[in-house]
Scaffold this motif. Sequence first.
Motif, PDB file in Angstrom:
ATOM      1  N   ILE A   5      45.126  45.033  40.612  1.00 41.00           N
ATOM      2  CA  ILE A   5      46.084  44.034  41.102  1.00 41.00           C
ATOM      3  C   ILE A   5      45.622  43.461  42.436  1.00 41.00           C
ATOM      4  CG2 ILE A   5      48.437  43.696  41.957  1.00 41.00           C
ATOM      5  CD1 ILE A   5      49.286  45.793  39.828  1.00 41.00           C
ATOM      6  N   GLU A   6      45.184  44.328  43.335  1.00 44.14           N
ATOM      7  CA  GLU A   6      44.721  43.835  44.635  1.00 44.14           C
ATOM      8  C   GLU A   6      43.512  42.913  44.476  1.00 44.14           C
ATOM      9  OE1 GLU A   6      46.284  47.463  47.537  1.00 44.14           O
ATOM     10  OE2 GLU A   6      44.168  47.378  46.972  1.00 44.14           O
ATOM     11  N   ASP A   7      42.583  43.307  43.608  1.00 44.58           N
ATOM     12  CA  ASP A   7      41.406  42.457  43.372  1.00 44.58           C
ATOM     13  C   ASP A   7      41.792  41.172  42.639  1.00 44.58           C
ATOM     14  OD1 ASP A   7      39.903  44.398  44.577  1.00 44.58           O
ATOM     15  OD2 ASP A   7      38.962  45.123  42.724  1.00 44.58           O
ATOM     16  N   GLY A   8      42.680  41.297  41.655  1.00 47.40           N
ATOM     17  CA  GLY A   8      43.068  40.132  40.863  1.00 47.40           C
ATOM     18  C   GLY A   8      43.826  39.086  41.654  1.00 47.40           C
ATOM     19  N   THR A   9      44.526  39.529  42.702  1.00 53.56           N
ATOM     20  CA  THR A   9      45.249  38.584  43.563  1.00 53.56           C
ATOM     21  C   THR A   9      44.424  38.211  44.791  1.00 53.56           C
ATOM     22  OG1 THR A   9      46.362  40.393  44.752  1.00 53.56           O
ATOM     23  CG2 THR A   9      47.499  39.454  42.834  1.00 53.56           C
ATOM     24  N   GLU A  10      43.166  38.656  44.806  1.00 49.79           N
ATOM     25  CA  GLU A  10      42.248  38.365  45.921  1.00 49.79           C
ATOM     26  C   GLU A  10      42.843  38.790  47.256  1.00 49.79           C
ATOM     27  OE1 GLU A  10      41.473  34.189  45.376  1.00 49.79           O
ATOM     28  OE2 GLU A  10      39.832  34.595  43.968  1.00 49.79           O
ATOM     29  N   GLY A  11      43.478  39.963  47.236  1.00 51.12           N
ATOM     30  CA  GLY A  11      44.009  40.525  48.465  1.00 51.12           C
ATOM     31  C   GLY A  11      45.358  40.000  48.892  1.00 51.12           C
ATOM     32  N   ARG A  12      45.964  39.117  48.123  1.00 53.63           N
ATOM     33  CA  ARG A  12      47.289  38.596  48.496  1.00 53.63           C
ATOM     34  C   ARG A  12      48.373  39.650  48.306  1.00 53.63           C
ATOM     35  NH1 ARG A  12      47.417  33.715  44.555  1.00 53.63           N
ATOM     36  NH2 ARG A  12      49.430  33.193  45.487  1.00 53.63           N
ATOM     37  N   ILE A  13      48.117  40.627  47.431  1.00 55.31           N
ATOM     38  CA  ILE A  13      49.020  41.763  47.246  1.00 55.31           C
ATOM     39  C   ILE A  13      48.288  43.025  47.673  1.00 55.31           C
ATOM     40  CG2 ILE A  13      50.229  43.210  45.562  1.00 55.31           C
ATOM     41  CD1 ILE A  13      51.670  40.613  45.991  1.00 55.31           C
ATOM     42  N   ARG A  14      48.950  43.829  48.491  1.00 56.20           N
ATOM     43  CA  ARG A  14      48.449  45.137  48.891  1.00 56.20           C
ATOM     44  C   ARG A  14      49.543  46.171  48.624  1.00 56.20           C
ATOM     45  NH1 ARG A  14      43.041  44.804  49.171  1.00 56.20           N
ATOM     46  NH2 ARG A  14      42.347  43.107  50.534  1.00 56.20           N
ATOM     47  N   PHE A  15      49.118  47.402  48.414  1.00 50.35           N
ATOM     48  CA  PHE A  15      50.075  48.473  48.147  1.00 50.35           C
ATOM     49  C   PHE A  15      49.994  49.561  49.209  1.00 50.35           C
ATOM     50  CE2 PHE A  15      49.750  46.749  43.847  1.00 50.35           C
ATOM     51  CZ  PHE A  15      51.060  46.839  43.395  1.00 50.35           C
ATOM     52  N   GLU A  16      51.154  50.109  49.540  1.00 45.61           N
ATOM     53  CA  GLU A  16      51.250  51.396  50.221  1.00 45.61           C
ATOM     54  C   GLU A  16      51.825  52.364  49.192  1.00 45.61           C
ATOM     55  OE1 GLU A  16      53.768  50.946  53.598  1.00 45.61           O
ATOM     56  OE2 GLU A  16      52.264  49.882  54.805  1.00 45.61           O
ATOM     57  N   HIS A  17      51.044  53.361  48.814  1.00 49.13           N
ATOM     58  CA  HIS A  17      51.449  54.275  47.748  1.00 49.13           C
ATOM     59  C   HIS A  17      52.053  55.537  48.355  1.00 49.13           C
ATOM     60  CE1 HIS A  17      50.194  56.917  44.084  1.00 49.13           C
ATOM     61  NE2 HIS A  17      51.473  56.614  44.053  1.00 49.13           N
ATOM     62  N   TYR A  18      53.260  55.875  47.898  1.00 46.61           N
ATOM     63  CA  TYR A  18      53.964  57.066  48.358  1.00 46.61           C
ATOM     64  C   TYR A  18      54.182  57.998  47.163  1.00 46.61           C
ATOM     65  CZ  TYR A  18      54.988  54.264  52.508  1.00 46.61           C
ATOM     66  OH  TYR A  18      54.883  53.487  53.640  1.00 46.61           O
ATOM     67  N   PRO A  19      53.217  58.883  46.868  1.00 43.01           N
ATOM     68  CA  PRO A  19      53.377  59.807  45.742  1.00 43.01           C
ATOM     69  C   PRO A  19      54.207  61.026  46.141  1.00 43.01           C
ATOM     70  CG  PRO A  19      51.265  60.171  46.783  1.00 43.01           C
ATOM     71  CD  PRO A  19      51.917  59.031  47.539  1.00 43.01           C
ATOM     72  N   ALA A  20      54.416  61.919  45.180  1.00 43.12           N
ATOM     73  CA  ALA A  20      54.979  63.252  45.429  1.00 43.12           C
ATOM     74  C   ALA A  20      56.334  63.212  46.134  1.00 43.12           C
ATOM     75  CB  ALA A  20      53.984  64.100  46.228  1.00 43.12           C
TER      76      ALA A  20
END
Length: 348
Positions: free
Chosen positions: A57-72
């Motif tokens: 997703i980050e690559d497909g949007t060329e960096g327009r979308i980024r994620f902060e992942h909060y697992p566990a």
Amino acid sequence: MINRRSFVKLAAAGAAAGSFGMPWIARAAKPITLKLADSLPTTHYSMPIIKHWIKQIEDGTEGRIRFEHYPAEQLASARDLLDAVQTRIADVAYIPAQYFSEKLPMATVGSLPIPEIKADIYALEAAYYEIGLGILDEVEFRDAGIRALRASSTEAYNLHMVSRKIVTLDDLSGQKIRVGGNVQQQAITALGGIPVTVTPPEIYNAMQNGTLDGTVFHIPSIHSYKLNDLVRYSTDNLNLGVFNSYYAMNRDLWDDLPPDIQAVFDKVGRDLIRFEGDTISRQSDIWRTEFRKQGIEVYDLAPEVIDETTRRLTPIRQKWVELYETRNLPARRVVDAWVAALKKHARA
């Protein structure tokens, strides 16, 4: 009369202040960072799949979308993930339908045992993705204020026991078995066991202290939650349904996304089915071999036991339809759509 989605929007207004006057995406001058919450431990078999999805997703949007992942459960507990995404504590969250059977009852259709259709992991995921963007979006997700982004499914669930080997269904009598959701409760009851509902992070301690004698799970999750330290017997050909989930986005946030970014999410969601299926199939084979080396007996039940299991489980589908149609929910339509999607993708 205020509906569920309207209530959630009001509750989230403070957290999302300023985002409703005009699309917040259009005002963003830098990459948009989305908070992604799940309950899965960092050792879970799906972590490489999640990382792959994020990167695509980050690559497909060329960096327009980024994620902060909060697992566990870092951002919300397993039981609170739906509320978290509805109220924008999280922007995207892991939504296992069986945990939310009261709030998302139609989405639990994926857990119904349907023994007449032999669907592999690829067909299961493709079918669940299809109905998530189709009939479930129409009858349930829109009003709940969420939009499915990707679907996930396990392989068929089996029984994994701490100390008792299940040879016939009589051996299951009186055994306390962990289940996830109403459908699995019905299945274990029909087979003679005692269903106990706990979330996956709670299973290990429950097995240790005797609260559970076994669990309904599949091989990769046994490894992910380190239950192979405790389990000694695992059936390998028993179909107790599957465990389905979605990763879903807050609906208002989804509606504000530009169409080209929405298209990236949908393409990546479709493409992920093959990647996830390959990953799960490969890991299942590896861990099955490792478990046997560890001393766990992984075995097949006799054909007559499978036949009896199928006979007892088949009525659960009709009971599910009858239960929810008394609540004026379109259960028959949803089951028919699920079965049709399974048949289509099982042939693909």
